[in-house]
Design an enzyme around this catalytic site. Sequence first.
Site, PDB file in Angstrom:
ATOM      1  N   VAL A   1       0.835  -1.245   0.040  1.00  0.00           N
ATOM      2  CA  VAL A   1       0.044   0.089   0.016  1.00  0.00           C
ATOM      3  C   VAL A   1       0.811   1.214   0.041  1.00  0.00           C
ATOM      4  O   VAL A   1       0.521   2.357  -0.227  1.00  0.00           O
ATOM      5  CB  VAL A   1      -0.943  -0.049   1.099  1.00  0.00           C
ATOM      6  CG1 VAL A   1      -2.044  -1.038   0.969  1.00  0.00           C
ATOM      7  CG2 VAL A   1      -0.363   0.000   2.628  1.00  0.00           C
TER       8      VAL A   1
ATOM      9  N   TYR B   1       1.380   5.738  15.686  1.00  0.00           N
ATOM     10  CA  TYR B   1       0.080   5.253  15.253  1.00  0.00           C
ATOM     11  C   TYR B   1      -0.997   6.137  15.562  1.00  0.00           C
ATOM     12  O   TYR B   1      -1.819   6.262  14.891  1.00  0.00           O
ATOM     13  CB  TYR B   1      -0.105   3.960  16.386  1.00  0.00           C
ATOM     14  CG  TYR B   1      -1.391   3.148  15.805  1.00  0.00           C
ATOM     15  CD1 TYR B   1      -1.431   2.342  14.825  1.00  0.00           C
ATOM     16  CD2 TYR B   1      -2.600   3.220  16.310  1.00  0.00           C
ATOM     17  CE1 TYR B   1      -2.463   1.593  14.423  1.00  0.00           C
ATOM     18  CE2 TYR B   1      -3.733   2.566  16.241  1.00  0.00           C
ATOM     19  CZ  TYR B   1      -3.596   1.724  15.038  1.00  0.00           C
ATOM     20  OH  TYR B   1      -4.757   1.045  14.695  1.00  0.00           O
TER      21      TYR B   1
END
Length: 259
Positions: free
Chosen positions: A61, A153
Amino acid sequence: MNRFHDQTVLVTGGTGGQGSSHVRAYHQEGANVMIGGIDTERGAALADELGTRAHFTDLDVTDENSWSAAVRATESAFGALNVLVNNAGVQNPPVPIENTEQATWSRILDINLTGTFLGIKVAAPALRRAKGGAVVNIGSTMGLGGTAHYAPYVASKWAVRGLTRTAALELGRDRIRVNTIHPGVIATPFIQEPAAGAAAAIADFYSPEPFAIPRLGEPADVTRLLLFLTSSDASFITGAEYVIDGGLLLGPALPAEAA
């Protein structure tokens, strides 16, 4: 049910705990499913398990060329692309910001944020060729607040929220809806096993005991919401954010004996 009969869905991270749940459910609902991921062995096995209407495509990705190849493979196999699920994601090992390596920061943002951006960028023309469709970006409840030791994150998932809203504005007139799901603590290896370089898993820090619904989430909980958001039942919903966390963000519930 066959809510997705004659429709084609591309799921990134399609071999993981949540991803494989999504793939199986779409297939059961009649969709053609393209499983995107980097684990060729698991992806091919899942496609073989499902049989007809399921294919695997190698998809990094973070690479725009890989995205282009995956979308071409999807249209070549099934004729159109109607739904994109940006599910691929990774977590960082828990560490304070001052001890976070820049390489770790870059890797997490490359996969979680840039991967989502590239998916929208490359898939949008295909969705337009299909006369409209839906994109769902999988965020996280960590994208709705701060979480110590998970800065890369958290930052990536906060950014996905703004990206989703911008894409919804840009693509709405093309009948392409873009929404976000923010799962809480879901019982998958992603949260039950330590990230690379970590000694503890995210689940070690979250007991479901104080949740309003005192259990960990299951992949199927997320999948059911995903199916709704990408179906015609949600045709007037775009730029929205859905939290599915059993009440994690509400604060602690009273013990039963104190209620």
